[in-house]
Design an enzyme around this catalytic site. Sequence first.
Site, PDB file in Angstrom:
ATOM      1  N   GLU A  99      -3.876   1.375   1.252  1.00  0.00           N
ATOM      2  CA  GLU A  99      -3.409   0.173   0.504  1.00  0.00           C
ATOM      3  C   GLU A  99      -2.544  -0.794   1.509  1.00  0.00           C
ATOM      4  OE1 GLU A  99      -2.289   1.626  -3.885  1.00  0.00           O
ATOM      5  OE2 GLU A  99      -0.841   2.164  -2.433  1.00  0.00           O
ATOM      6  N   CYS A 112       2.201  -5.904   5.245  1.00  0.00           N
ATOM      7  CA  CYS A 112       2.389  -4.460   5.562  1.00  0.00           C
ATOM      8  C   CYS A 112       1.078  -3.669   5.637  1.00  0.00           C
ATOM      9  CB  CYS A 112       3.466  -3.923   4.431  1.00  0.00           C
ATOM     10  SG  CYS A 112       3.586  -2.180   4.659  1.00  0.00           S
ATOM     11  N   CYS A 119      -1.554  10.827   5.241  1.00  0.00           N
ATOM     12  CA  CYS A 119      -0.604  11.210   6.328  1.00  0.00           C
ATOM     13  C   CYS A 119      -0.260  12.637   6.411  1.00  0.00           C
ATOM     14  CB  CYS A 119       0.866  10.186   5.992  1.00  0.00           C
ATOM     15  SG  CYS A 119       1.747  10.701   7.533  1.00  0.00           S
ATOM     16  N   CYS A 123       6.484  14.137   5.092  1.00  0.00           N
ATOM     17  CA  CYS A 123       8.133  13.687   4.857  1.00  0.00           C
ATOM     18  C   CYS A 123       8.475  13.816   3.402  1.00  0.00           C
ATOM     19  CB  CYS A 123       8.320  12.227   5.310  1.00  0.00           C
ATOM     20  SG  CYS A 123       7.924  12.139   7.075  1.00  0.00           S
ATOM     21  N   CYS A 126       8.301  10.858   0.512  1.00  0.00           N
ATOM     22  CA  CYS A 126       7.193   9.946   0.664  1.00  0.00           C
ATOM     23  C   CYS A 126       6.066  10.124  -0.106  1.00  0.00           C
ATOM     24  CB  CYS A 126       6.949   9.668   2.203  1.00  0.00           C
ATOM     25  SG  CYS A 126       5.513   8.551   2.422  1.00  0.00           S
ATOM     26  N   CYS A 353       8.001   0.362  -0.417  1.00  0.00           N
ATOM     27  CA  CYS A 353       8.192   1.445   0.648  1.00  0.00           C
ATOM     28  C   CYS A 353       7.760   2.732   0.126  1.00  0.00           C
ATOM     29  CB  CYS A 353       9.472   1.738   1.366  1.00  0.00           C
ATOM     30  SG  CYS A 353       9.917  -0.156   2.047  1.00  0.00           S
TER      31      CYS A 353
HETATM   32  N1  SAH Z   1       4.804   6.790   8.876  1.00  0.00           N
HETATM   33  C1  SAH Z   1       5.880   5.539   9.329  1.00  0.00           C
HETATM   34  C2  SAH Z   1       5.412   4.400   8.692  1.00  0.00           C
HETATM   35  C3  SAH Z   1       5.333   4.389   7.114  1.00  0.00           C
HETATM   36  S1  SAH Z   1       6.736   4.363   6.062  1.00  0.00           S
HETATM   37  C4  SAH Z   1       7.091   5.994   9.366  1.00  0.00           C
HETATM   38  O1  SAH Z   1       7.441   7.116   8.867  1.00  0.00           O
HETATM   39  O2  SAH Z   1       7.643   5.359   9.812  1.00  0.00           O
HETATM   40  C5  SAH Z   1       7.429   3.032   6.038  1.00  0.00           C
HETATM   41  C6  SAH Z   1       9.039   3.435   5.889  1.00  0.00           C
HETATM   42  O3  SAH Z   1       9.287   3.656   4.324  1.00  0.00           O
HETATM   43  C7  SAH Z   1       9.407   4.500   6.727  1.00  0.00           C
HETATM   44  O4  SAH Z   1      10.744   4.290   6.923  1.00  0.00           O
HETATM   45  C8  SAH Z   1       9.294   5.581   5.223  1.00  0.00           C
HETATM   46  O5  SAH Z   1      10.430   6.614   5.715  1.00  0.00           O
HETATM   47  C9  SAH Z   1      10.042   5.013   4.163  1.00  0.00           C
HETATM   48  N2  SAH Z   1       9.729   5.403   2.812  1.00  0.00           N
HETATM   49  C10 SAH Z   1       8.829   6.425   2.566  1.00  0.00           C
HETATM   50  N3  SAH Z   1       8.800   6.958   1.259  1.00  0.00           N
HETATM   51  C11 SAH Z   1       9.759   6.229   0.892  1.00  0.00           C
HETATM   52  C12 SAH Z   1      10.207   6.203  -0.641  1.00  0.00           C
HETATM   53  N4  SAH Z   1       9.803   6.894  -1.599  1.00  0.00           N
HETATM   54  N5  SAH Z   1      11.264   5.127  -0.661  1.00  0.00           N
HETATM   55  C13 SAH Z   1      11.772   4.199   0.287  1.00  0.00           C
HETATM   56  N6  SAH Z   1      11.268   4.438   1.564  1.00  0.00           N
HETATM   57  C14 SAH Z   1      10.353   5.331   1.655  1.00  0.00           C
END
Ligand code: SAH
Length: 379
Positions: A99, A112, A119, A123, A126, A353
Amino acid sequence: MSVESAGDGRVNLLGFERAGLEAFVAGLGSKPFRARQLMQWIYGRGESRFTAMTDLAKDFRAQLAQHAEVRAPEIVTTQRSADGTRKWLLRADATQAIEMVYIPEESRGTLCISSQVGCALDCSFCSTAQQGFNRNLTTAEIVGQVWLAARELERDFVPPPGASPGQRAITNVVLMGMGEPLANFRNVVPALRVFTDDFGFDISRRRVTLSTSGLVPQIYRLAEEVNVALAVSLHAPTDALRSELVPINRRHPIAELLEACWHYLDEQNGRSVTFEYVMLDGVNDQPAQARELVRLLKGRPAKLNLIPFNPFPGTRYRRSPLPAILRFRDELLAGGVLATIRRTRGDDIDAACGQLAGRVSDRTTVRLGNRLIGVAVQP
Ligand code: SAH
């Protein structure tokens, strides 16, 4: 750098940074400046047809048509949010998709993009993590996202009232889509160079942001390779909590991560690192935790970007209520740490995000020693 070929031997030129394209062109017996001309066509004008590149010699165009192509990922679907945000699902292969999201604002347009299919970092908050990991995107697929979006957007782009003269649809690129960009270092770095190259997309270094969950050794390597803005997913003030939310913290704890960030700024003459902090109700949003963050970051070249959690099906987390987010921010500001709240955009189309799930059908992750290596397995 991975150079992608169509299977018929033609090389996808979107996979080359300038030096690579010069070498390719030299291989066809042409002078290096031809590479710059080609880049002006491809990136300056969004042209993919060699026949249209009229200031290139006919023979050279014929050679290009035989050996090369300009091919972006194919669009599967396009969605538009009520707030103007757009989301594209792009084909990665027969069964999988990634996406990409465009977020228009008064004075800028942010694209973006994704760096991997899925991935491997797991986390807990996410949604991409839930998809598992399939493979790294090639340089051509990473560059191809911006190339494609620019073409799609420029078609009907009307600069907003606050725009600067000549403002283009895409002014900023962030690697905050699916994937951990530093886990795909080899393919991401040449793409970053194409974004900032005068003959590429010519975007200022401060407007290209790589966001990482904290792969410390790769932050040191990045400092030697390119000059772009760095964002780091912090999400917790202590190692105990961060290890729960961002498991890579067990390998690279906060103190080590922050050292890497300051080193990066020193090497790059950067102004500050943006620390992303997702606001999870009752988990990391307490005033005492804001004060712990102040102890970590006060006096440092750091900005905190508070991201209201975006829920997705099956998650155990809830978004912090707005008063808690405001209180958290005020606590940071009172302690002398810059903090902003990220406005949620595109959540009506799951484009916010952490909501980018794409379509990952093969989730093969092979752990080899200390490194995570994904292996694509065809169904
Ligand atoms: N892998 C990289 C980039 C992708 S995520 C990273 O971890 O930085 C981009 C941002 O969105 C990151 O800060 C991530 O932690 C955040 N993010 C992930 N899941 C989210 C969610 N459910 N709600 C809000 N932010 C989220």
